[in-house]
Design a protein around this motif. Structure first.
Motif, PDB file in Angstrom:
ATOM      1  N   ALA A  76     -14.773   8.219 -17.133  1.00 59.12           N
ATOM      2  CA  ALA A  76     -14.922   8.584 -15.716  1.00 59.12           C
ATOM      3  C   ALA A  76     -13.914   7.852 -14.838  1.00 59.12           C
ATOM      4  O   ALA A  76     -13.369   8.425 -13.890  1.00 59.12           O
ATOM      5  N   ARG A  77     -13.659   6.560 -15.136  1.00 56.04           N
ATOM      6  CA  ARG A  77     -12.730   5.780 -14.329  1.00 56.04           C
ATOM      7  C   ARG A  77     -11.803   4.983 -15.246  1.00 56.04           C
ATOM      8  O   ARG A  77     -11.973   3.782 -15.452  1.00 56.04           O
ATOM      9  N   PRO A  78     -10.802   5.649 -15.820  1.00 53.71           N
ATOM     10  CA  PRO A  78      -9.887   4.955 -16.729  1.00 53.71           C
ATOM     11  C   PRO A  78      -8.980   3.986 -15.975  1.00 53.71           C
ATOM     12  O   PRO A  78      -8.930   3.981 -14.745  1.00 53.71           O
ATOM     13  N   MET A  79      -8.246   3.191 -16.724  1.00 55.17           N
ATOM     14  CA  MET A  79      -7.352   2.200 -16.129  1.00 55.17           C
ATOM     15  C   MET A  79      -6.360   2.851 -15.172  1.00 55.17           C
ATOM     16  O   MET A  79      -6.108   2.335 -14.071  1.00 55.17           O
ATOM     17  N   THR A  80      -5.784   3.975 -15.572  1.00 51.87           N
ATOM     18  CA  THR A  80      -4.767   4.615 -14.736  1.00 51.87           C
ATOM     19  C   THR A  80      -5.331   5.025 -13.376  1.00 51.87           C
ATOM     20  O   THR A  80      -4.683   4.846 -12.335  1.00 51.87           O
ATOM     21  N   ALA A  81      -6.546   5.550 -13.374  1.00 54.11           N
ATOM     22  CA  ALA A  81      -7.156   5.974 -12.111  1.00 54.11           C
ATOM     23  C   ALA A  81      -7.480   4.776 -11.232  1.00 54.11           C
ATOM     24  O   ALA A  81      -7.297   4.821 -10.003  1.00 54.11           O
ATOM     25  N   LEU A  82      -7.950   3.696 -11.857  1.00 51.26           N
ATOM     26  CA  LEU A  82      -8.274   2.496 -11.090  1.00 51.26           C
ATOM     27  C   LEU A  82      -7.016   1.890 -10.471  1.00 51.26           C
ATOM     28  O   LEU A  82      -7.013   1.477  -9.306  1.00 51.26           O
ATOM     29  N   ILE A  83      -5.940   1.859 -11.226  1.00 50.13           N
ATOM     30  CA  ILE A  83      -4.666   1.351 -10.704  1.00 50.13           C
ATOM     31  C   ILE A  83      -4.190   2.217  -9.543  1.00 50.13           C
ATOM     32  O   ILE A  83      -3.731   1.711  -8.502  1.00 50.13           O
ATOM     33  N   ALA A  84      -4.317   3.519  -9.683  1.00 48.41           N
ATOM     34  CA  ALA A  84      -3.892   4.427  -8.615  1.00 48.41           C
ATOM     35  C   ALA A  84      -4.698   4.186  -7.339  1.00 48.41           C
ATOM     36  O   ALA A  84      -4.141   4.155  -6.229  1.00 48.41           O
ATOM     37  N   ASP A  85      -6.005   3.997  -7.485  1.00 44.88           N
ATOM     38  CA  ASP A  85      -6.854   3.754  -6.316  1.00 44.88           C
ATOM     39  C   ASP A  85      -6.490   2.440  -5.630  1.00 44.88           C
ATOM     40  O   ASP A  85      -6.389   2.368  -4.400  1.00 44.88           O
ATOM     41  N   LEU A  86      -6.294   1.385  -6.425  1.00 44.65           N
ATOM     42  CA  LEU A  86      -5.982   0.082  -5.849  1.00 44.65           C
ATOM     43  C   LEU A  86      -4.591   0.077  -5.206  1.00 44.65           C
ATOM     44  O   LEU A  86      -4.392  -0.517  -4.143  1.00 44.65           O
ATOM     45  N   ALA A  87      -3.641   0.731  -5.844  1.00 41.59           N
ATOM     46  CA  ALA A  87      -2.295   0.794  -5.278  1.00 41.59           C
ATOM     47  C   ALA A  87      -2.310   1.511  -3.935  1.00 41.59           C
ATOM     48  O   ALA A  87      -1.650   1.104  -2.975  1.00 41.59           O
ATOM     49  N   SER A  88      -3.092   2.587  -3.855  1.00 42.40           N
ATOM     50  CA  SER A  88      -3.210   3.315  -2.592  1.00 42.40           C
ATOM     51  C   SER A  88      -3.898   2.447  -1.538  1.00 42.40           C
ATOM     52  O   SER A  88      -3.479   2.394  -0.375  1.00 42.40           O
ATOM     53  N   GLU A  89      -4.941   1.741  -1.958  1.00 42.00           N
ATOM     54  CA  GLU A  89      -5.675   0.866  -1.049  1.00 42.00           C
ATOM     55  C   GLU A  89      -4.790  -0.240  -0.486  1.00 42.00           C
ATOM     56  O   GLU A  89      -4.892  -0.611   0.692  1.00 42.00           O
ATOM     57  N   LEU A  90      -3.884  -0.777  -1.320  1.00 40.63           N
ATOM     58  CA  LEU A  90      -3.012  -1.873  -0.910  1.00 40.63           C
ATOM     59  C   LEU A  90      -1.735  -1.384  -0.231  1.00 40.63           C
ATOM     60  O   LEU A  90      -0.937  -2.206   0.243  1.00 40.63           O
ATOM     61  N   GLY A  91      -1.538  -0.089  -0.211  1.00 38.01           N
ATOM     62  CA  GLY A  91      -0.336   0.465   0.406  1.00 38.01           C
ATOM     63  C   GLY A  91       0.927   0.223  -0.399  1.00 38.01           C
ATOM     64  O   GLY A  91       2.028   0.128   0.148  1.00 38.01           O
ATOM     65  N   ILE A  92       0.790   0.153  -1.723  1.00 35.62           N
ATOM     66  CA  ILE A  92       1.929  -0.111  -2.602  1.00 35.62           C
ATOM     67  C   ILE A  92       2.749   1.160  -2.786  1.00 35.62           C
ATOM     68  O   ILE A  92       2.216   2.209  -3.142  1.00 35.62           O
ATOM     69  N   LYS A  93       4.058   1.045  -2.572  1.00 41.05           N
ATOM     70  CA  LYS A  93       4.958   2.189  -2.764  1.00 41.05           C
ATOM     71  C   LYS A  93       5.824   2.030  -4.018  1.00 41.05           C
ATOM     72  O   LYS A  93       6.316   3.019  -4.551  1.00 41.05           O
ATOM     73  N   ARG A  94       6.047   0.778  -4.449  1.00 43.45           N
ATOM     74  CA  ARG A  94       6.824   0.499  -5.653  1.00 43.45           C
ATOM     75  C   ARG A  94       6.035  -0.484  -6.512  1.00 43.45           C
ATOM     76  O   ARG A  94       5.619  -1.538  -6.043  1.00 43.45           O
ATOM     77  N   LEU A  95       5.848  -0.126  -7.778  1.00 41.29           N
ATOM     78  CA  LEU A  95       5.013  -0.921  -8.681  1.00 41.29           C
ATOM     79  C   LEU A  95       5.800  -1.250  -9.942  1.00 41.29           C
ATOM     80  O   LEU A  95       6.188  -0.363 -10.704  1.00 41.29           O
ATOM     81  N   GLY A  96       6.061  -2.538 -10.153  1.00 39.33           N
ATOM     82  CA  GLY A  96       6.747  -2.954 -11.364  1.00 39.33           C
ATOM     83  C   GLY A  96       5.825  -2.909 -12.571  1.00 39.33           C
ATOM     84  O   GLY A  96       4.613  -3.087 -12.452  1.00 39.33           O
ATOM     85  N   PHE A  97       6.415  -2.658 -13.738  1.00 37.05           N
ATOM     86  CA  PHE A  97       5.639  -2.685 -14.985  1.00 37.05           C
ATOM     87  C   PHE A  97       6.503  -3.294 -16.082  1.00 37.05           C
ATOM     88  O   PHE A  97       7.736  -3.373 -15.963  1.00 37.05           O
ATOM     89  N   GLU A  98       5.855  -3.752 -17.154  1.00 34.88           N
ATOM     90  CA  GLU A  98       6.554  -4.404 -18.263  1.00 34.88           C
ATOM     91  C   GLU A  98       7.103  -3.341 -19.205  1.00 34.88           C
ATOM     92  O   GLU A  98       6.380  -2.763 -20.008  1.00 34.88           O
ATOM     93  N   ALA A  99       8.398  -3.106 -19.118  1.00 33.71           N
ATOM     94  CA  ALA A  99       9.011  -2.003 -19.846  1.00 33.71           C
ATOM     95  C   ALA A  99       8.928  -2.186 -21.359  1.00 33.71           C
ATOM     96  O   ALA A  99       8.873  -1.203 -22.104  1.00 33.71           O
TER      97      ALA A  99
END
Length: 359
Positions: A76-99
């Motif tokens: 129902a609430r996978p990691m990707t969805a939770l990250i998307a919600d939090l990023a939107s909540e924090l107003g994040i436009k660019r998100l770094g990740f470990e390539a």
């Protein structure tokens, strides 16, 4: 942990990254203290979230008290969805990740969840570079892990016999590590006898240790997630003239490299020193690997003490607080090999050898 979080935020600010997603287990542990096997960290200048599932909520709250905990509830609430919600909540436009950690499939899933509003920015070695210089707590753990390793080798050496197999010797060493308080070995223990010792990463088998031939023992204790690494080469009975010559050259190379260690020395120069000594002894063709590597939450990590290509940029300098192995080796396929390895702490004015097992 709060100091490490501050260092990470300073690094992100320098790279003009407003937020970072950390999914590597070592990154999670280093930055937050969380030791669970599943989860992620979402970190911005103002927020620090630890995201994990119901199996680890109690542990996460205890180990990472400075992080805001959020529960992942798939499907129902996978990691990707939770990250998307939090990023939107924090107003994040660019998100770094470990390539180096995120798979192609995971990247697709995050891209789909984040949509076009948030740019995923690949990064490399952000946390790894922070981990290179150890703090006092880490150095204390590495000291203890090295001491356990020394003690385990000392406990088992008197019990080794020529008719014992490599596999049995490796098992006795592993048991000794546990008996002395280690979580386990840092890596599968290497015991390589005779010609097998010409294989730097030999897997112990049913060959016996024998008499008068080289036996490489490479082992380490893991303690609270931190690794030790120690190699000694021994002989049961009397060594031959080849052993004496190869051992002397290997030990001389290690000592020469160690004596040069200090903050500011390029990583590659330490390796070059050991290679010159081995080459002068006539064994240049017997070199099969670099001089050493960093040791910490990962058994092989930066700094990398190895030569660089002639057209490559200069290698970085050693820094006080780095802990590295110094492990020259000489390998002769028709005879065997010798490797001698110690853990070394780079200090403000030189170095300190953490391994104390006799040579």
């Amino acid at each position: 942990m709060t100091n490490r979080l501050q260092q990470l935020r300073a690094t992100l600010a320098a790279r003009e990254l407003p937020a970072m997603l950390l999914t590597a287990p070592t990154s999670r542990r280093y930055i937050s203290g969380f030791t669970g096997s599943a989860g992620a960290l979402l970190i911005s200048a103002e927020a620090a979230f630890l995201l994990t599932d119901g199996r680890y909520l109690i542990r996460a709250a205890a180990e990472a008290p400075h992080f805001t905990l959020r529960e992942v509830r798939p499907p129902a609430r996978p990691m990707t969805a939770l990250i998307a919600d939090l990023a939107s909540e924090l107003g994040i436009k660019r998100l770094g990740f470990e390539a180096a950690v995120m798979t192609v499939a995971e990247h697709r899933q995050y891209t789909a969840a984040l949509g076009n509003a948030i740019e995923l920015v690949p990064t490399e070695n952000i946390v790894e570079e922070l981990r290179m210089v150890k703090d006092e707590e880490e150095i204390a753990l590495l000291r203890r892990a090295a001491a356990i390793t020394d003690a385990a080798l000392a406990a088992v050496l008197p019990a080794l016999t020529p008719t014992m197999t490599e596999r049995e010797a490796a098992w006795r060493l592993e048991v000794a590590l546990h008996d002395l308080g280690a979580e386990g070995p840092s890596f599968p223990i290497i015991v390589a006898a005779g010609r097998n010792s010409a294989r730097p990463h030999h897997t112990p088998g049913d060959d016996v240790l024998g008499e008068g031939q080289p036996i490489i023992i490479d082992m380490g204790a893991r303690l609270d997630g931190y690794h030790a690494d120690l190699t000694r080469t021994i002989v049961l009975g009397q060594p031959d003239d080849t052993f004496r010559a190869v051992y002397a050259a290997t030990l001389k190379a290690q000592q020469a490299a160690m004596q040069a260690l200090r903050p500011g020395l390029p990583w590659s120069e330490a390796d070059a020193i050991a290679r010159r000594v081995i080459g002068e002894a006539g064994y240049a063709e017997g070199i099969a690997h670099s001089l050493g590597h960093g040791v910490g939450l990962v058994i092989h990590e930066a700094p990398w003490l190895r030569i660089t290509a002639p057209d490559a940029p200069p290698s970085p300098p050693l820094q006080a607080g780095m802990v590295t192995s110094i492990e020259p080796g000489i390998y002769l396929p028709e005879w065997g090999g010798v490797r001698i390895e110690d853990l070394v702490l780079i200090t403000t004015n030189g170095y300190e050898v953490l391994s104390q097992a006799p040579k």
